[in-house]
Design an enzyme around this catalytic site. Structure first.
Site, PDB file in Angstrom:
ATOM      1  CB  THR A  91      -2.130  11.690  -1.393  1.00 31.78           C
ATOM      2  OG1 THR A  91      -1.558  10.534  -1.915  1.00 31.78           O
ATOM      3  CG2 THR A  91      -2.993  12.393  -2.366  1.00 31.78           C
ATOM      4  CB  ALA A  92      -2.421  14.133   3.632  1.00 30.71           C
ATOM      5  CG  HIS A  97      -5.914   6.702   7.851  1.00 30.30           C
ATOM      6  ND1 HIS A  97      -6.016   6.534   6.586  1.00 30.30           N
ATOM      7  CD2 HIS A  97      -4.503   6.794   8.379  1.00 30.30           C
ATOM      8  CE1 HIS A  97      -4.616   6.221   6.146  1.00 30.30           C
ATOM      9  NE2 HIS A  97      -3.787   6.306   7.198  1.00 30.30           N
ATOM     10  CE  LYS A 115      -3.707   2.584   0.852  1.00 27.48           C
ATOM     11  NZ  LYS A 115      -4.447   2.235   2.039  1.00 27.48           N
ATOM     12  CG  LEU A 116       3.513   2.185  -2.050  1.00 34.92           C
ATOM     13  CD1 LEU A 116       4.320   2.234  -3.462  1.00 34.92           C
ATOM     14  CD2 LEU A 116       4.539   2.545  -0.820  1.00 34.92           C
ATOM     15  CB  SER A 117       0.818   8.041  -0.274  1.00 33.67           C
ATOM     16  OG  SER A 117       0.503   7.883   1.116  1.00 33.67           O
TER      17      SER A 117
END
Length: 269
Positions: free
Chosen positions: A108-109, A147, A55-57
């Protein structure tokens, strides 16, 4: 064949991967060594080629296109589900020198924060689960939350400054790409396709058997309230998670374009 698989402990990931990890679906002879970590830790480990599948941004993936391809399934993408910039109730307006807590450089945030507030450069990396407390303790003037925290921040005496997902959607009229599942390019393309099929099968099973993953999800969740867990899953696991359609891929391409990165060969195909 055994693959190293790294995901976050968040409900959207554990919900999607439960059937795959626990062999509730046909994994086509794939076996998995599973690792759990905060998404920014996963982002940083990807620069070391630590895992076969991770899992990655999406922001991190823009820096890793030579090493990883994106699977067509497993993405966290959608509407009204982006990161929130929050502050303590009654706090003074932000200035260029305000201290901003971010969940990681490659999230990404953080990318969205730079687009929406280019003057806010006094950022500090803090694990996402500790950001709210840092703001409440006035160690930080504002924080970027992701989240489960988007469902509970107001209960802790915090106010929303801006919804950065809404900002993206209004600017581009596209869903916001937050995170995806990437596979290492060192693996044979046949493994890429197999992993894509198996993950889609796992998500289909999760949707069809929603209670099957409940214990696994709760075991790893930061927020233990069942309603919050379910809201988290409902928000981040959707039709784009099952398989990115044309609109979903267009949103991913737009994010890459915003970072000045060529995205023509990013997806498993």
């Amino acid at each position: 064949m055994k693959l190293s698989l790294a995901i976050s402990p968040c409900p959207n990931d554990t919900f999607m991967f439960d059937a795959l990890i626990h062999h509730k679906v046909d994994t086509e002879d794939l076996e998995f060594d599973v690792y759990f970590d905060d998404v920014e830790a996963l982002n940083r480990k990807a620069f070391q080629n630590a895992y076969d599948v991770s899992k990655l941004s999406f922001h991190a993936i823009t820096n890793l296109i030579n090493d990883y391809s994106l699977l067509n399934s497993g993405a966290a993408l959608g509407n009204n589900n982006g990161p929130l910039l929050i502050c303590k109730k009654g706090a003074s307006p932000l200035t260029d020198n305000s201290r901003i807590a971010i969940p990681g450089e490659f999230t990404t945030a953080n990318m969205l924060l730079k687009i929406a507030f280019p003057n806010l450069k006094n950022t500090h990396e803090i694990i996402f689960s500790d950001i709210e407390q840092n703001v409440l303790d006035e160690k930080m003037d504002a924080g970027l939350i992701i989240h489960e925290n988007r469902f509970t921040y107001h209960q802790r005496g915090l106010d929303k400054i801006k919804d950065l997902g809404q900002f993206w959607e209004e600017k581009f009229n596209l869903p916001i790409p937050l995170g995806g599942i990437a596979i290492n390019k060192k693996l044979d393309i046949s493994i890429h396709h197999k992993m894509d099929r198996v993950l889609k099968r796992s998500i289909e099973y999760a949707f069809a058997n929603r209670n099957s993953s409940a214990d696994f999800v709760k075991k790893h969740a930061q927020e233990m309230d069942i309603d919050v867990i379910q809201k988290h899953i409902d928000l981040y696991v959707n039709q784009y998670s099952l398989e990115l359609d044309e609109k979903g891929k267009k949103a991913v391409f737009k994010l890459f374009d915003s970072c000045g990165v060529d995205s023509s060969n990013i997806f498993v195909s």
